[in-house]
Design a protein around this motif. Structure first.
Motif, PDB file in Angstrom:
ATOM      1  N   GLN A   1       0.473  -1.196  -0.199  1.00  0.00           N
ATOM      2  CA  GLN A   1      -0.072   0.154   0.084  1.00  0.00           C
ATOM      3  C   GLN A   1       0.755   0.867   0.066  1.00  0.00           C
ATOM      4  O   GLN A   1       0.865   2.293  -0.493  1.00  0.00           O
ATOM      5  N   GLN A   2       1.506   1.238   0.256  1.00  0.00           N
ATOM      6  CA  GLN A   2       2.759   2.193  -0.052  1.00  0.00           C
ATOM      7  C   GLN A   2       3.159   2.221  -1.173  1.00  0.00           C
ATOM      8  O   GLN A   2       4.134   3.513  -1.051  1.00  0.00           O
ATOM      9  N   LEU A   3       3.134   1.741  -2.321  1.00  0.00           N
ATOM     10  CA  LEU A   3       4.001   1.828  -3.395  1.00  0.00           C
ATOM     11  C   LEU A   3       3.153   2.967  -4.363  1.00  0.00           C
ATOM     12  O   LEU A   3       1.621   2.898  -4.183  1.00  0.00           O
ATOM     13  N   LEU A   4       3.743   3.113  -4.731  1.00  0.00           N
ATOM     14  CA  LEU A   4       3.001   4.585  -5.844  1.00  0.00           C
ATOM     15  C   LEU A   4       1.109   3.373  -6.317  1.00  0.00           C
ATOM     16  O   LEU A   4       2.133   2.160  -6.521  1.00  0.00           O
ATOM     17  N   ASP A   5       0.433   4.421  -6.990  1.00  0.00           N
ATOM     18  CA  ASP A   5      -1.057   3.916  -7.103  1.00  0.00           C
ATOM     19  C   ASP A   5      -0.212   2.875  -9.099  1.00  0.00           C
ATOM     20  O   ASP A   5      -0.632   1.580  -8.975  1.00  0.00           O
ATOM     21  N   THR A   6       0.696   4.060  -9.594  1.00  0.00           N
ATOM     22  CA  THR A   6       0.994   3.663 -10.980  1.00  0.00           C
ATOM     23  C   THR A   6       1.818   2.975 -10.817  1.00  0.00           C
ATOM     24  O   THR A   6       2.137   1.946 -11.845  1.00  0.00           O
TER      25      THR A   6
END
Ligand code: ZN
Length: 322
Positions: free
Chosen positions: A147-152
């Motif tokens: 969840q800490q990764l960029l959505d993109t």
């Protein structure tokens, strides 16, 4: 190191990856997500061995496999955090390597461990690679905090969740998704009843009925509206048996829900249907599996208060197949 097929556990993930590889359908990028220390990185390395090993098994014994295990293979690129961060320099170096042809293998494999520790400039740089992956490159991102990764970034990877749920975790998820305590109670009662009957005296008859019902349902789709209405009519016509039939379906979809959340196969009630239930769980994913379970519970309560069984069944089947 063991070969790919000898990895213990994570059967579903292993199966998906092997199938994708065998049918040349591997995605350009995967995100292996799930709690730390449960074997995501081992799976990524095993996949690298499977793809590079000359025997095609990821034997773990040959020089190629051994170089992978020692992080000494020129076409396997390992990116890891240093002092709690992955910096843009690491991604730039990686991109230079990917711009070249692989040395030995037919592709580059990139393993980015703890991918959530990419800092923002590194993440944005990586995004370019994910948007336009070099032709022969497989990116494996590993993260316990996806969840800490960029959505993109997430949206450009095929996510493969890794975990094992115990009964406690599953009931927690059920609590989140089925907010109404009465409905939760109902689910437990019906599925327990289903388990008792599955083991009880009418064993064969019960199994037979449930199998045929599930098979009928599996053949339906939003495009097959006539068979869908016919099945709704058949179910609605069986007033006496209807609650029990719904109980059967509920136990199947409870299993689908558990499997969609990577629950252990040991928690599945309808073991004889494990294969089709697992396939359905893959198709649905956790969210739709939850919606279907909720639709069944809703239909069950509607039957107690509404006379129009046909309409309830039609609505239910449409929700189950869409
Ligand atoms: Zn090998």
């Amino acid at each position: 190191m063991s070969s790919f097929s000898q990895i213990i556990g994570h059967e579903r993930q292993k199966h998906l990856l092997r199938q994708a590889w065998q049918h040349q359908r591997l995605a350009h990028a995967y995100l292996f997500s799930g709690p730390a220390g449960i074997g995501k990185r081992l799976m990524a390395l095993a996949l690298a061995r499977l793809l590079f090993c000359p025997s095609g098994t990821g034997c773990g014994q040959c020089p190629v496999c051994r170089r992978i295990d020692h992080n000494n293979h020129p076409d396997l690129h390992l990116v890891e955090p240093v002092d709690g961060q992955i910096l843009i320099e690491a991604i730039r170096t990686l991109q230079q390597q990917l711009a070249l042809r692989p040395y030995e293998a037919d592709r580059h494999i990139v393993l980015i461990d703890d991918a959530h520790l990419l800092n923002s400039s590194a993440a944005n740089a990586l995004l370019k690679t994910l948007e336009e992956p070099p032709g022969s490159c497989l990116l494996l991102l590993i993260s316990s905090q996806p969840q800490q990764l960029l959505d993109t970034i997430r949206s450009r990877c095929q996510t493969l969740p890794f975990n094992r749920l115990g009964t406690g975790q599953i009931s927690q998820i059920l609590q989140q998704q089925i907010a109404d305590p009465e409905q939760r109670e109902l689910l437990i009662r019906l599925t327990e009843g289903s388990l008792t009957r599955a083991l009880g005296s009418d064993h064969e008859l019960y199994l037979q009925r449930r199998r045929s019902l599930f098979a009928q349902l599996s053949r339906l789709s939003p495009q097959t509206i006539v068979p869908l209405l016919e099945l709704a009519e058949e179910l609605a016509g069986d007033k006496e048996q209807l609650p029990e039939l719904l109980g059967l379906l509920l136990s199947c979809y409870r299993d689908v829900f558990i499997l969609a959340h990577q629950g252990a196969a040991a928690l599945v009630i309808n073991r004889d249907l494990l294969d089709p239930l697992t396939r359905l769980a893959h198709q649905c994913g956790p969210q739709r599996a939850g919606h279907r379970l909720a639709a069944l519970l809703q239909a069950h309560s509607q039957l107690l208060t509404t006379a129009n069984r046909q309409l309830i069944m039609e609505n239910l089947l449409i929700r189950l197949v869409s």
